[in-house]
Design an enzyme around this catalytic site. Sequence first.
Site, PDB file in Angstrom:
ATOM      1  CB  THR A 175      45.526  28.881  28.900  1.00  0.00           C
ATOM      2  OG1 THR A 175      44.716  29.434  27.866  1.00  0.00           O
ATOM      3  CG2 THR A 175      46.850  29.589  28.941  1.00  0.00           C
TER       4      THR A 175
ATOM      5  CD  GLU B 142      48.288  32.375  30.549  1.00  0.00           C
ATOM      6  OE1 GLU B 142      48.539  31.603  31.504  1.00  0.00           O
ATOM      7  OE2 GLU B 142      47.139  32.585  30.131  1.00  0.00           O
TER       8      GLU B 142
ATOM      9  CD1 TRP C 141      34.125  43.805  44.335  1.00  0.00           C
ATOM     10  CD2 TRP C 141      36.249  43.271  43.892  1.00  0.00           C
ATOM     11  NE1 TRP C 141      34.417  44.260  43.072  1.00  0.00           N
ATOM     12  CE2 TRP C 141      35.716  43.958  42.780  1.00  0.00           C
ATOM     13  CE3 TRP C 141      37.572  42.837  43.838  1.00  0.00           C
ATOM     14  CZ2 TRP C 141      36.459  44.206  41.631  1.00  0.00           C
ATOM     15  CZ3 TRP C 141      38.319  43.094  42.701  1.00  0.00           C
ATOM     16  CH2 TRP C 141      37.767  43.760  41.610  1.00  0.00           C
TER      17      TRP C 141
ATOM     18  CE  LYS D 106      32.661  44.977  41.695  1.00  0.00           C
ATOM     19  NZ  LYS D 106      32.757  45.892  40.605  1.00  0.00           N
TER      20      LYS D 106
END
Length: 548
Positions: free
Chosen positions: A189, A334, A448, A443
Amino acid sequence: MLGQMQDWPLLVHRIIDHASLYHHDREVVSRSVEGPIHRTTYGEIGRRAHRLSNALQKRGFKLGDRIGTMAWNTWRHLEAWYGIAGMGGIYHTLNPRLFPDQLVYIANHAEDRALFFDITFAPLVEKLAPQMPTVRLYVAMTDRAHLPDVKIPNLVAYEDFIAEGDEHPFPGREWTEFDENTACGLCYTSGTTGNPKGVLYSHRSNVLHGFMAAQPDAMCLRNADTVLPVVPMFHANAWALAFAAPMVGSKLVMPGPKLDGASIYELLETEKVSLTAAVPTVWLSLLQDLEKTGNMLPHLNRVLIGGSACPRSMIETFEKKYEVTVVHAWGMTEMSPLGTLGTLKAKMDDLPYDKKLDYKTKQGHPPFGVEMKITDDENGELPRDGKAFGRLKVRGPCVAKGYFRGDGVSSFDEAGWFDTGDVATIDPDGYMTITDRAKDVIKSGGEWISTIEIENLAVGHPAVAEAAVIGVRHPKWDERPLLVIVLKQGQSASREDILKYLDGKIAKWWMPDDVAFVSEIPHTATGKIQKITLRETFAGYRLPTAAE
Ligand code: AMP
């Protein structure tokens, strides 16, 4: 009591056997690294993969050996994958866009025993070779006439190498037999922090994933399709296309080293491609090229877009102007990598186009074989109401249960859930929407803000080529959004134009506090916006609202 059906191991090389028997004359067309267009068939690829497998065995390579490939999408790369897997080796894709020290780390971590590379990368491989002590054979993926003049030890031209292997007239005869859970492929990755981590696919997971990808409500792959995987084989398993296309015998068109809009257009046109797949930046380049030339896309039927969020405006342009259906997809290395695909469901047939577009802009619903949930920070499951957002977790037969050599254990829990690191909502119909990478979330005053949603809207402005939103320090709200913009060539727009365009489309408190214009937004080796670098660039940035 056990069932009485055959235990026919799901081995990847059985796919090329099938293709070379039942779709033997179906073409695989590549833009070769040497330049000319090259044409071959599944029958020929199957035979040459056998030779390659046999040549590796003659040179002493064996079950479990990791064999690196640093190569563009071409017929040779396809042969190498199948040939390596067919002798129980593990193809290990190396992304040439990574930094050299990352490549050295990865090759050594994997303990690669051989490296197949395209001549494009010969100077790079020459530099890396002294630092990769486990590699004892280098194969330049070309013929002897094109062998580059470089100092690489134990170097052989690919065409000479496969000539060392024996040909076997009956597919299936000469492959080594082993368990379907045997490791087959390795892909690291491109994590933005820490060292890259290896994902080790098995034969079984790759075959199942190929089935999954080909399904009608996933890629809907048919023999009649001509498929152009622009997504490189060195990025997340080429989104299953190197397995799913030969499974059904679709014609394959491999773009080689030329991934710019004009070169892709040329292949789409001359080979009459019906399905293609890539990250949004590639399509940005193609759409800009089409706008310039006035060309249309008469043969293309659908385009798969994933790897980062696909803007609504891009879907609309493809579908309305060029009559090409967009399938927005989400996944991860993944996950082999497909996780969700944005095909529409029967009950959406009669919706007005704008409502359909709402669904198509989401990242999609999972095919059978992917389980998905969202949780809060205490691992409590959140409702599937399309509103609550939390950490996205997944599991299934094509999802990693750990990283190579035990790295990154904290991403996996005891019940088998893998924490994707993405933040998302899931609606009652199972459509998932990514709001952010967990580490990119802004934030503001404890609430959020979804950077992806603002970016997607901003690129709908006619003058905007690309947009990125990052959090910048703010004395009152901790963080506030800064919108970073690259304008299209020859276009202009002011801060006020952009903010006015966003006004009314997002909640007031999501409105960026400022707009910064840049000539380029940095990308990772897999084409994602590199927010970590952007945050560094704008670390000391003073927002006009900071004095309030
Ligand atoms: P990779 O393993 O390099 O394919 O990266 C996987 C990550 O890319 C995911 O965890 C997401 O953060 C991001 N990603 C992939 N597809 C999408 C998408 N359609 N929309 C938003 N983010 C995406």
